[in-house]
Write a protein that holds these residues in place. Sequence first.
Motif, PDB file in Angstrom:
ATOM      1  N   LYS A   6       0.834  -1.210   0.000  1.00 20.50           N
ATOM      2  CA  LYS A   6       0.000   0.000   0.000  1.00 20.50           C
ATOM      3  C   LYS A   6       0.863   1.251   0.000  1.00 20.50           C
ATOM      4  CE  LYS A   6      -4.034  -2.016   2.270  1.00 20.50           C
ATOM      5  NZ  LYS A   6      -5.048  -1.852   3.340  1.00 20.50           N
ATOM      6  N   GLY A   7       0.235   2.359  -0.296  1.00 23.97           N
ATOM      7  CA  GLY A   7       0.942   3.626  -0.283  1.00 23.97           C
ATOM      8  C   GLY A   7       1.107   4.168   1.125  1.00 23.97           C
ATOM      9  N   ARG A   8       1.967   5.166   1.249  1.00 24.68           N
ATOM     10  CA  ARG A   8       2.198   5.790   2.554  1.00 24.68           C
ATOM     11  C   ARG A   8       1.038   6.746   2.847  1.00 24.68           C
ATOM     12  NH1 ARG A   8       8.260   7.622   3.933  1.00 24.68           N
ATOM     13  NH2 ARG A   8       8.504   5.544   2.981  1.00 24.68           N
ATOM     14  N   GLU A   9       0.554   6.695   4.085  1.00 26.62           N
ATOM     15  CA  GLU A   9      -0.575   7.538   4.460  1.00 26.62           C
ATOM     16  C   GLU A   9      -0.303   8.269   5.765  1.00 26.62           C
ATOM     17  OE1 GLU A   9      -4.106   5.278   5.310  1.00 26.62           O
ATOM     18  OE2 GLU A   9      -3.117   4.015   6.790  1.00 26.62           O
ATOM     19  N   GLY A  10      -0.861   9.464   5.885  1.00 29.57           N
ATOM     20  CA  GLY A  10      -0.732  10.226   7.113  1.00 29.57           C
ATOM     21  C   GLY A  10      -1.601   9.638   8.205  1.00 29.57           C
ATOM     22  N   VAL A  11      -1.083   9.607   9.413  1.00 27.30           N
ATOM     23  CA  VAL A  11      -1.792   9.019  10.547  1.00 27.30           C
ATOM     24  C   VAL A  11      -2.148  10.082  11.583  1.00 27.30           C
ATOM     25  CG1 VAL A  11      -1.586   7.404  12.476  1.00 27.30           C
ATOM     26  CG2 VAL A  11      -0.664   6.795  10.236  1.00 27.30           C
ATOM     27  N   ALA A  12      -1.156  10.847  12.034  1.00 28.90           N
ATOM     28  CA  ALA A  12      -1.382  11.857  13.069  1.00 28.90           C
ATOM     29  C   ALA A  12      -0.339  12.952  12.917  1.00 28.90           C
ATOM     30  CB  ALA A  12      -1.299  11.250  14.467  1.00 28.90           C
ATOM     31  N   ALA A  13      -0.741  14.182  13.216  1.00 28.44           N
ATOM     32  CA  ALA A  13       0.164  15.324  13.076  1.00 28.44           C
ATOM     33  C   ALA A  13      -0.116  16.339  14.172  1.00 28.44           C
ATOM     34  CB  ALA A  13      -0.003  15.970  11.707  1.00 28.44           C
ATOM     35  N   ILE A  14       0.935  17.084  14.550  1.00 32.48           N
ATOM     36  CA  ILE A  14       0.790  18.109  15.578  1.00 32.48           C
ATOM     37  C   ILE A  14       1.639  19.317  15.200  1.00 32.48           C
ATOM     38  CG2 ILE A  14       2.638  17.121  17.019  1.00 32.48           C
ATOM     39  CD1 ILE A  14       0.895  17.962  19.471  1.00 32.48           C
ATOM     40  N   ASN A  15       1.057  20.501  15.350  1.00 32.04           N
ATOM     41  CA  ASN A  15       1.788  21.724  15.051  1.00 32.04           C
ATOM     42  C   ASN A  15       2.737  22.045  16.204  1.00 32.04           C
ATOM     43  OD1 ASN A  15       2.014  24.901  15.187  1.00 32.04           O
ATOM     44  ND2 ASN A  15       1.540  24.341  13.063  1.00 32.04           N
ATOM     45  N   ARG A  16       3.976  22.376  15.883  1.00 27.05           N
ATOM     46  CA  ARG A  16       4.996  22.555  16.912  1.00 27.05           C
ATOM     47  C   ARG A  16       4.795  23.817  17.722  1.00 27.05           C
ATOM     48  NH1 ARG A  16      10.492  22.497  14.175  1.00 27.05           N
ATOM     49  NH2 ARG A  16      11.308  22.092  16.266  1.00 27.05           N
ATOM     50  N   GLY A  17       3.986  24.749  17.228  1.00 26.64           N
ATOM     51  CA  GLY A  17       3.726  25.969  17.987  1.00 26.64           C
ATOM     52  C   GLY A  17       2.384  25.924  18.701  1.00 26.64           C
ATOM     53  N   SER A  18       1.316  25.681  17.949  1.00 22.20           N
ATOM     54  CA  SER A  18      -0.033  25.737  18.501  1.00 22.20           C
ATOM     55  C   SER A  18      -0.501  24.437  19.115  1.00 22.20           C
ATOM     56  CB  SER A  18      -1.013  26.121  17.387  1.00 22.20           C
ATOM     57  OG  SER A  18      -1.080  25.079  16.431  1.00 22.20           O
ATOM     58  N   ALA A  19       0.181  23.326  18.775  1.00 22.50           N
ATOM     59  CA  ALA A  19      -0.225  21.988  19.225  1.00 22.50           C
ATOM     60  C   ALA A  19      -1.557  21.541  18.622  1.00 22.50           C
ATOM     61  CB  ALA A  19      -0.263  21.875  20.742  1.00 22.50           C
ATOM     62  N   ILE A  20      -1.997  22.185  17.567  1.00 29.28           N
ATOM     63  CA  ILE A  20      -3.181  21.710  16.835  1.00 29.28           C
ATOM     64  C   ILE A  20      -2.864  20.338  16.264  1.00 29.28           C
ATOM     65  CG2 ILE A  20      -4.589  22.084  14.779  1.00 29.28           C
ATOM     66  CD1 ILE A  20      -4.326  25.085  15.303  1.00 29.28           C
ATOM     67  N   THR A  21      -3.827  19.425  16.378  1.00 28.25           N
ATOM     68  CA  THR A  21      -3.606  18.052  15.917  1.00 28.25           C
ATOM     69  C   THR A  21      -4.561  17.675  14.787  1.00 28.25           C
ATOM     70  OG1 THR A  21      -5.104  17.202  17.609  1.00 28.25           O
ATOM     71  CG2 THR A  21      -2.762  17.276  18.160  1.00 28.25           C
ATOM     72  N   TYR A  22      -4.091  16.748  13.973  1.00 32.40           N
ATOM     73  CA  TYR A  22      -4.896  16.136  12.926  1.00 32.40           C
ATOM     74  C   TYR A  22      -4.716  14.628  13.028  1.00 32.40           C
ATOM     75  CZ  TYR A  22      -5.500  20.623  10.524  1.00 32.40           C
ATOM     76  OH  TYR A  22      -5.839  21.907  10.200  1.00 32.40           O
ATOM     77  N   TYR A  23      -5.803  13.904  12.721  1.00 29.47           N
ATOM     78  CA  TYR A  23      -5.757  12.449  12.730  1.00 29.47           C
ATOM     79  C   TYR A  23      -6.448  11.901  11.478  1.00 29.47           C
ATOM     80  CZ  TYR A  23      -4.560  12.777  17.686  1.00 29.47           C
ATOM     81  OH  TYR A  23      -3.947  13.067  18.882  1.00 29.47           O
ATOM     82  N   ALA A  24      -5.939  10.771  11.003  1.00 30.32           N
ATOM     83  CA  ALA A  24      -6.665  10.038   9.976  1.00 30.32           C
ATOM     84  C   ALA A  24      -7.927   9.463  10.607  1.00 30.32           C
ATOM     85  CB  ALA A  24      -5.788   8.903   9.437  1.00 30.32           C
ATOM     86  N   ASP A  25      -8.990   9.361   9.812  1.00 33.04           N
ATOM     87  CA  ASP A  25     -10.257   8.851  10.343  1.00 33.04           C
ATOM     88  C   ASP A  25     -10.100   7.456  10.939  1.00 33.04           C
ATOM     89  OD1 ASP A  25     -12.397  10.349   7.773  1.00 33.04           O
ATOM     90  OD2 ASP A  25     -11.576  11.159   9.639  1.00 33.04           O
ATOM     91  N   SER A  26      -9.218   6.668  10.368  1.00 34.27           N
ATOM     92  CA  SER A  26      -9.068   5.274  10.794  1.00 34.27           C
ATOM     93  C   SER A  26      -8.462   5.136  12.197  1.00 34.27           C
ATOM     94  CB  SER A  26      -8.194   4.517   9.794  1.00 34.27           C
ATOM     95  OG  SER A  26      -6.930   5.136   9.674  1.00 34.27           O
ATOM     96  N   VAL A  27      -7.862   6.199  12.730  1.00 35.95           N
ATOM     97  CA  VAL A  27      -7.219   6.091  14.043  1.00 35.95           C
ATOM     98  C   VAL A  27      -7.832   7.017  15.090  1.00 35.95           C
ATOM     99  CG1 VAL A  27      -5.049   5.463  12.896  1.00 35.95           C
ATOM    100  CG2 VAL A  27      -5.396   7.828  13.675  1.00 35.95           C
ATOM    101  N   LYS A  28      -8.788   7.834  14.690  1.00 36.41           N
ATOM    102  CA  LYS A  28      -9.407   8.754  15.643  1.00 36.41           C
ATOM    103  C   LYS A  28     -10.026   7.984  16.803  1.00 36.41           C
ATOM    104  CE  LYS A  28     -10.492  12.628  12.580  1.00 36.41           C
ATOM    105  NZ  LYS A  28     -11.533  13.331  11.810  1.00 36.41           N
ATOM    106  N   GLY A  29      -9.763   8.476  18.009  1.00 37.34           N
ATOM    107  CA  GLY A  29     -10.293   7.824  19.201  1.00 37.34           C
ATOM    108  C   GLY A  29      -9.415   6.711  19.729  1.00 37.34           C
ATOM    109  N   ARG A  30      -8.422   6.277  18.937  1.00 33.07           N
ATOM    110  CA  ARG A  30      -7.533   5.197  19.380  1.00 33.07           C
ATOM    111  C   ARG A  30      -6.087   5.684  19.532  1.00 33.07           C
ATOM    112  NH1 ARG A  30      -6.541   0.940  16.161  1.00 33.07           N
ATOM    113  NH2 ARG A  30      -6.853   2.099  14.220  1.00 33.07           N
ATOM    114  N   PHE A  31      -5.658   6.595  18.687  1.00 34.78           N
ATOM    115  CA  PHE A  31      -4.287   7.113  18.700  1.00 34.78           C
ATOM    116  C   PHE A  31      -4.287   8.536  19.223  1.00 34.78           C
ATOM    117  CE2 PHE A  31      -2.391   4.429  14.955  1.00 34.78           C
ATOM    118  CZ  PHE A  31      -2.882   3.270  15.563  1.00 34.78           C
ATOM    119  N   THR A  32      -3.213   8.876  19.951  1.00 38.57           N
ATOM    120  CA  THR A  32      -3.036  10.232  20.458  1.00 38.57           C
ATOM    121  C   THR A  32      -1.607  10.684  20.203  1.00 38.57           C
ATOM    122  OG1 THR A  32      -4.648   9.859  22.220  1.00 38.57           O
ATOM    123  CG2 THR A  32      -3.185  11.749  22.461  1.00 38.57           C
ATOM    124  N   ILE A  33      -1.474  11.834  19.560  1.00 31.77           N
ATOM    125  CA  ILE A  33      -0.150  12.397  19.316  1.00 31.77           C
ATOM    126  C   ILE A  33       0.106  13.512  20.323  1.00 31.77           C
ATOM    127  CG2 ILE A  33      -0.964  14.074  17.593  1.00 31.77           C
ATOM    128  CD1 ILE A  33       1.698  13.564  16.074  1.00 31.77           C
TER     129      ILE A  33
END
Length: 126
Positions: free
Chosen positions: A46-73
């Motif tokens: 499979k191709g590479r996919e984004g899972v979780a991300a966090i902004n180094r200043g604001s700490a805003i986070t993004y998650y892939a739908d497949s991991v929301k509620g299970r993964f925490t960055i």
Amino acid sequence: QVQLVESGGGSVQAGGPLRLSCTASKLTYTGNSYDYMGWFRQAPGKGREGVAAINRGSAITYYADSVKGRFTISLDNTKNTIYLQMNSLQPEDTAIYYCAARFAPFGGSWFPVDYWGQGTQVTVSS
């Protein structure tokens, strides 16, 4: 040059937890909206996919739908380190997990990425 070093991968049974860490060296803080660190993964065939991300200043986070509620960055700026706490792991989470830096996880695509780690294997058995 910038280095991203991951640790914490391994094998776990379905339903179990794992925590990944990634420490960055020589990664300057830009303060702009593209200054994210995070995790991508690539499963066999499979191709590479984004899972979780966090902004180094604001700490805003993004998650892939497949991991929301299970993964925490999370981010420790004093150590230039990010963490990915993965709970309730499933066999479909099996992949090589890559730490990434300097990208924008919004606008429809998480690519391009400026810096990559070497990857760490996560294997979840049923």
